[in-house]
Design a protein around this motif. Sequence first.
Motif, PDB file in Angstrom:
ATOM      1  N   LEU A  41     -63.013 -32.512  76.150  1.00  0.00           N
ATOM      2  CA  LEU A  41     -64.455 -32.482  75.933  1.00  0.00           C
ATOM      3  C   LEU A  41     -64.862 -33.642  75.031  1.00  0.00           C
ATOM      4  N   THR A  42     -66.106 -34.043  75.148  1.00  0.00           N
ATOM      5  CA  THR A  42     -66.668 -35.015  74.219  1.00  0.00           C
ATOM      6  C   THR A  42     -67.364 -34.270  73.082  1.00  0.00           C
ATOM      7  N   GLU A  43     -67.673 -34.991  72.001  1.00  0.00           N
ATOM      8  CA  GLU A  43     -68.359 -34.364  70.877  1.00  0.00           C
ATOM      9  C   GLU A  43     -69.721 -33.823  71.301  1.00  0.00           C
ATOM     10  N   ALA A  44     -70.393 -34.558  72.195  1.00  0.00           N
ATOM     11  CA  ALA A  44     -71.714 -34.112  72.667  1.00  0.00           C
ATOM     12  C   ALA A  44     -71.595 -32.791  73.429  1.00  0.00           C
ATOM     13  N   GLN A  45     -70.540 -32.666  74.224  1.00  0.00           N
ATOM     14  CA  GLN A  45     -70.356 -31.428  74.991  1.00  0.00           C
ATOM     15  C   GLN A  45     -70.033 -30.256  74.074  1.00  0.00           C
ATOM     16  N   VAL A  46     -69.209 -30.512  73.039  1.00  0.00           N
ATOM     17  CA  VAL A  46     -68.895 -29.443  72.087  1.00  0.00           C
ATOM     18  C   VAL A  46     -70.166 -28.994  71.367  1.00  0.00           C
ATOM     19  N   GLU A  47     -70.974 -29.948  70.955  1.00  0.00           N
ATOM     20  CA  GLU A  47     -72.216 -29.599  70.258  1.00  0.00           C
ATOM     21  C   GLU A  47     -73.155 -28.822  71.165  1.00  0.00           C
ATOM     22  N   ALA A  48     -73.237 -29.222  72.449  1.00  0.00           N
ATOM     23  CA  ALA A  48     -74.100 -28.511  73.394  1.00  0.00           C
ATOM     24  C   ALA A  48     -73.606 -27.084  73.610  1.00  0.00           C
ATOM     25  N   ALA A  49     -72.284 -26.906  73.706  1.00  0.00           N
ATOM     26  CA  ALA A  49     -71.724 -25.563  73.909  1.00  0.00           C
ATOM     27  C   ALA A  49     -71.957 -24.692  72.670  1.00  0.00           C
ATOM     28  N   LEU A  50     -71.801 -25.276  71.464  1.00  0.00           N
ATOM     29  CA  LEU A  50     -72.044 -24.516  70.233  1.00  0.00           C
ATOM     30  C   LEU A  50     -73.511 -24.116  70.113  1.00  0.00           C
ATOM     31  N   ALA A  51     -74.407 -25.017  70.558  1.00  0.00           N
ATOM     32  CA  ALA A  51     -75.835 -24.696  70.533  1.00  0.00           C
ATOM     33  C   ALA A  51     -76.141 -23.550  71.495  1.00  0.00           C
ATOM     34  N   ALA A  52     -75.504 -23.607  72.683  1.00  0.00           N
ATOM     35  CA  ALA A  52     -75.711 -22.526  73.655  1.00  0.00           C
ATOM     36  C   ALA A  52     -75.165 -21.209  73.118  1.00  0.00           C
ATOM     37  N   GLU A  64     -66.000 -19.307  77.127  1.00  0.00           N
ATOM     38  CA  GLU A  64     -66.812 -18.847  78.250  1.00  0.00           C
ATOM     39  C   GLU A  64     -67.917 -19.844  78.555  1.00  0.00           C
ATOM     40  N   LEU A  65     -68.580 -20.316  77.502  1.00  0.00           N
ATOM     41  CA  LEU A  65     -69.714 -21.217  77.689  1.00  0.00           C
ATOM     42  C   LEU A  65     -69.268 -22.586  78.190  1.00  0.00           C
ATOM     43  N   VAL A  66     -68.122 -23.055  77.721  1.00  0.00           N
ATOM     44  CA  VAL A  66     -67.599 -24.336  78.195  1.00  0.00           C
ATOM     45  C   VAL A  66     -67.394 -24.304  79.709  1.00  0.00           C
ATOM     46  N   VAL A  67     -66.855 -23.165  80.207  1.00  0.00           N
ATOM     47  CA  VAL A  67     -66.624 -23.025  81.638  1.00  0.00           C
ATOM     48  C   VAL A  67     -67.955 -22.860  82.379  1.00  0.00           C
ATOM     49  N   GLU A  68     -68.848 -22.017  81.857  1.00  0.00           N
ATOM     50  CA  GLU A  68     -70.141 -21.786  82.502  1.00  0.00           C
ATOM     51  C   GLU A  68     -70.962 -23.069  82.614  1.00  0.00           C
ATOM     52  N   GLY A  70     -69.785 -25.946  83.007  1.00  0.00           N
ATOM     53  CA  GLY A  70     -69.108 -26.879  83.899  1.00  0.00           C
ATOM     54  C   GLY A  70     -68.397 -28.013  83.202  1.00  0.00           C
ATOM     55  N   TYR A  71     -68.185 -27.873  81.873  1.00  0.00           N
ATOM     56  CA  TYR A  71     -67.517 -28.935  81.129  1.00  0.00           C
ATOM     57  C   TYR A  71     -66.005 -28.932  81.346  1.00  0.00           C
ATOM     58  N   CYS A  72     -65.444 -27.752  81.612  1.00  0.00           N
ATOM     59  CA  CYS A  72     -63.986 -27.632  81.665  1.00  0.00           C
ATOM     60  C   CYS A  72     -63.616 -26.428  82.520  1.00  0.00           C
ATOM     61  N   ALA A  73     -62.524 -26.533  83.253  1.00  0.00           N
ATOM     62  CA  ALA A  73     -62.062 -25.405  84.061  1.00  0.00           C
ATOM     63  C   ALA A  73     -61.381 -24.361  83.176  1.00  0.00           C
ATOM     64  N   GLU A  74     -61.394 -23.115  83.631  1.00  0.00           N
ATOM     65  CA  GLU A  74     -60.831 -22.012  82.848  1.00  0.00           C
ATOM     66  C   GLU A  74     -59.355 -22.241  82.544  1.00  0.00           C
TER      67      GLU A  74
END
Length: 621
Positions: A41-52, A64-68, A70-74
């Motif tokens: 993941l990139t830092e931007a993706q981690v921040e977006a997932a934490l915000a969600a 769960e949110l990372v997969v939902e 679409g950033y990373c497969a389960e």
Amino acid sequence: MTATLTDKPAKGDPNRDSSRLGTPLARPLRLGQVLLDQGLLTEAQVEAALAAQKETGNTKLLGELVVELGYCAEDAVVAALATAYGVPFARLSPQLCDPALAVGSGDQKALLPAEFLDRSAVLPLFDVDGVLTVAMSEPSNVFVVEDIARLTGREVQIALATRTDIRDTLEQIRKRRGAGNAIDLDALFAQAQADKDAVAGRFERREESARAPTAKAGIELATAESGASLDAAEASEHSPVVKLVNHTILSAVREGASDIHFEPDDGMFRVRYRIDGRLAERLQPPYSMAAAIVARIKIMAGLDIAERRLPQDGGIRVLSDGSPVDLRVSTLPNKFGEKVVIRVIDTRNVLVRLNQIGLGERDLASLTRQITKPHGIILVTGPTGSGKSTTLYAILNEINEPDINICTVEDPVEYHLKRVNQFQVNERIGLTFPAVLRSLLRQDPDVIMVGEIRDAETAKTAVQAALTGHLVLSTLHTNDAASAVTRLHNLGVEPYLISASLEAVVAQRLVQRICAECRRPHEPTATERKLAERAGVSIDRMFRGIGCANCRHSGFKGRAGLFEVLIPNDELRDAITSGAALDTIRELAAAAGGSSLMADGLEKIARGDTTLDEVLRVTTG
């Protein structure tokens, strides 16, 4: 999916020592940092997932949110955690674990309660020398690990797996083992024999009591047949026989069998399943159980258990995993008893779309054009068990619209179709194919499906219906598509009527499909290359199955269709009208671009769907 370590605090002290559990668990890591460190993941993706996660009120785990999102497969999330924690990552299957640990076996109970496995997303894998290896999806949850150790009394080691894999593997194991209620067949056979002996003893005492007052010297006729019927009727109601029949039917449905054969022989009784077109023996109960098993099936099918001299037909409806499955039962006396064959009609495996049955792109496009025509006759040909009904139902599914009146005449109605009027023939009361077909023509149909053209009257009525503004679908038993023309002629239909009404003929066969789990490529032999070149197909490599647990070491799993589609053009219609010979019709069909079963088979060989031996088995001889 919750195969995640949390950026959400765990309950209790996260630093408490768990080394005594035999696992490498330590202080919980933060999932976001793990995925960042491993470049997933990139830092931007981690921040977006934490915000969600914050938006959900921390009710969802970060994984769960990372997969939902679409950033990373389960499986990538869980593999990353496994690397970070220094534990194995497992891709689960029923072959990778001991099923008895999860669902029990015979008198052995499961190590952990089913509700615990489901709630905690845990699957026990191995139990060796007091060390239990389990798959779990949350490496930070030391509480679950401690609960496992307490419930089992074992030292616990963990492997990581996705929650999806754990759930699916548990489901497969439960299906194979009857949801944990495994049947001990040896115990069933022994109990059934004991029950049969007890019933026989009661019957003998009853007979002696009845004969005592009127006993006479001389010859006395034995009533063995009536006694056997009573014995079988009583024994068939006893629990071991009921369990055995239920187990046999349920296993057959779950294995995808099309037929179940109960076969008495000289001193033996065997049960065979037809799977992917081939018979395989599954059980061999004691011969003494044969009469009771047959009686039990007759009771379920509503047949006369006292009638053992004449063939009978009936039906049973059962539920498998909550879905209805129809069973057609046929009995026929032989030298050693009654043979029973049960046809398994599982609509979950049959009601498919036309583009799913295996037609090539060109043939699919050609046939799709023909089935949208307002009138004419379309025939599907092939031997019994070649999938003709499946193709007909796929065509009906394709054209089934609210503004079309579709009517079928079948013997029997095998699969229920919504918005389709289905009628079943009953020859005992005179409700034959021609009789129903004639009545249907007064029911304002747009499309008529006739289960099978068996006789001259049905053939003539079907052709007349096609010529008077109806689309007619039916089946014939012929070797190839061109032979359908001569078959109709032999049934008394005039050649000019065949030419005017026939819109398409589909000939088909079924071949065994190579198991996807153990499929391996191999170089074609010189003979195989020549055969392919003769059919106009270039094959650089072929495939075969080497055998694995998924295919029961046969190398095959499932079946694929071979198709030959004939669409008459003007030249072919002229030849049919003039009564041309079969060879001429075949030549003209090929010249018009018609396919052949062999050519379609070779294309499927090149794709790795089946083998040359399978194609030759169904297209030659």
